[in-house]
Design an enzyme around this catalytic site. Structure first.
Site, mmCIF file in Angstrom:
data_model
loop_
_atom_site.group_PDB
_atom_site.id
_atom_site.type_symbol
_atom_site.label_atom_id
_atom_site.label_comp_id
_atom_site.label_asym_id
_atom_site.label_seq_id
_atom_site.Cartn_x
_atom_site.Cartn_y
_atom_site.Cartn_z
ATOM 1 N N ASP A 83 -2.651 -1.734 10.025
ATOM 2 C CA ASP A 83 -2.742 -1.738 8.558
ATOM 3 C C ASP A 83 -3.284 -3.056 8.005
ATOM 4 O OD1 ASP A 83 -1.683 0.802 8.366
ATOM 5 O OD2 ASP A 83 0.351 0.128 7.897
ATOM 6 N N LYS B 151 0.841 -1.216 0.000
ATOM 7 C CA LYS B 151 0.000 0.000 0.000
ATOM 8 C C LYS B 151 0.863 1.247 0.000
ATOM 9 C CE LYS B 151 0.744 1.361 4.511
ATOM 10 N NZ LYS B 151 1.549 2.515 4.885
#
Ligand code: C5P
Length: 303
Positions: free
Chosen positions: A143, A13
């Site tokens: 995350d 990401k």
């Protein structure tokens, strides 16, 4: 038929926005994090092994340095957590083929944990709901939930409470990688230190960024990138400021430290601009290595 082996592919990401509130009493910070999953992937293969052999792990691929190949790896912790919640005895070998940079601010460890949730659910036929998967994910790290969903999403709370964001188009990235990672807790502490005398507002989502994503306007997205951890990452690793400058000089639409760094992400107009910038960064001598990627892509999935 019993399932013996499965491979889950999971992306990296970048954060398009990372707005960090004041430090809370639990040591964490309230965040607004706009995530985009991009096309650099780890492949996590999980194979059932002989009864009594427990959970073992090996790491292969381009980026293995610094990844623990033992019980401290978040992928192993994910398997242990699910085993204890479901009262299962799990004997498996995990092979992580790593392409996501290690300790690079791209959620590589979190990605592998997300992949494990999908893999164990499949191998042991647990039929988890998406909500159950997300709950396991959040208890493993801030995350991890996003690495399950992928796409483009807004994370609030610790970054783990997700809502999907409306985004049009494909975005092209050039990533300047460092050979030595940065510790996420160290970067948050440095951020606290730099802001010690300041009144820190609660994090707010950038309307400008949301509008830019909605209209698929890469130039406007580039102008809206923001990361409250960037100054802290640059203080701990001063060379990053130089890398950011070089990318901007060579025409990137936007430049940002990804998450807690030290990866620097440059948004570019198209594949060709990405190739030009990759060459310029490589020949500048200020970056270790360069990768190119596009996003958004989907989260952890069985291949
Ligand atoms: O949740 P995770 O284990 O990924 O977080 C790693 C570290 O990042 C935490 O120990 C904390 O120092 C910092 N962090 C934070 N506030 C958040 C998320 C992470 O301070 N919302």
């Amino acid at each position: 038929m019993a399932k013996d082996s499965v491979t889950v592919r999971v992306p990296a990401k970048v954060n398009l926005q990372l707005s960090v509130g004041p430090r809370e009493s639990d040591g964490y910070h309230n965040l607004v994090s706009v995530f985009q999953a991009i096309s650099i992937f780890d492949d996590v293969t999980v194979t059932k092994s002989a009864p009594g052999s427990g959970i073992t792990i090996s790491i292969i691929g381009d980026h293995t340095h610094g990844v623990p190949a033992d019980q401290t790896n978040l992928a192993v912790k994910a398997a242990q957590l699910i085993a204890s919640e479901y009262d299962l005895v799990i004997d498996i070998h995990i092979e992580v083929k790593k392409s996501i940079p290690v300790a690079g601010g791209m959620a590589g460890g979190s990605a592998d944990a997300a992949a494990m949730i999908v893999a164990i659910d499949y191998l042991y036929e647990l039929a988890m709901t998406r909500e159950e998967q997300l709950e396991f994910a959040a208890s493993l790290g801030s995350d991890v939930p996003f690495m399950l969903t992928g796409g483009t999403a807004i994370g609030q709370g610790h970054g783990d409470q997700l809502t999907s964001a409306l985004s049009r188009g494909t975005y092209h990235w050039v990533l300047a990688l460092s050979s030595v990672g940065l510790s996420t807790p160290a970067v948050y502490s440095e951020c606290d230190r730099l802001r010690a005398e300041l009144d820190i507002a609660e994090p707010r989502i950038s309307d400008q960024l949301m509008q830019a994503l909605l209209s698929g306007d890469a130039k406007a997205v580039g102008a809206s990138l923001s990361n409250d951890l960037q100054s802290a990452a640059c203080t701990l690793r001063p060379a990053l400021s130089l890398v950011l400058d070089v990318g901007q000089e060579y025409g990137a639409l936007g430049a940002i430290v990804s998450g807690s760094g030290p990866t620097v992400a440059f948004l570019v107009a198209d594949v060709e601009a990405g190739l030009d910038l990759a060459v310029a960064l490589t020949s500048s001598g200020v970056v270790g290595s360069v990768a190119r990627a596009f996003g958004p892509v989907q989260g952890a999935k069985i291949i």
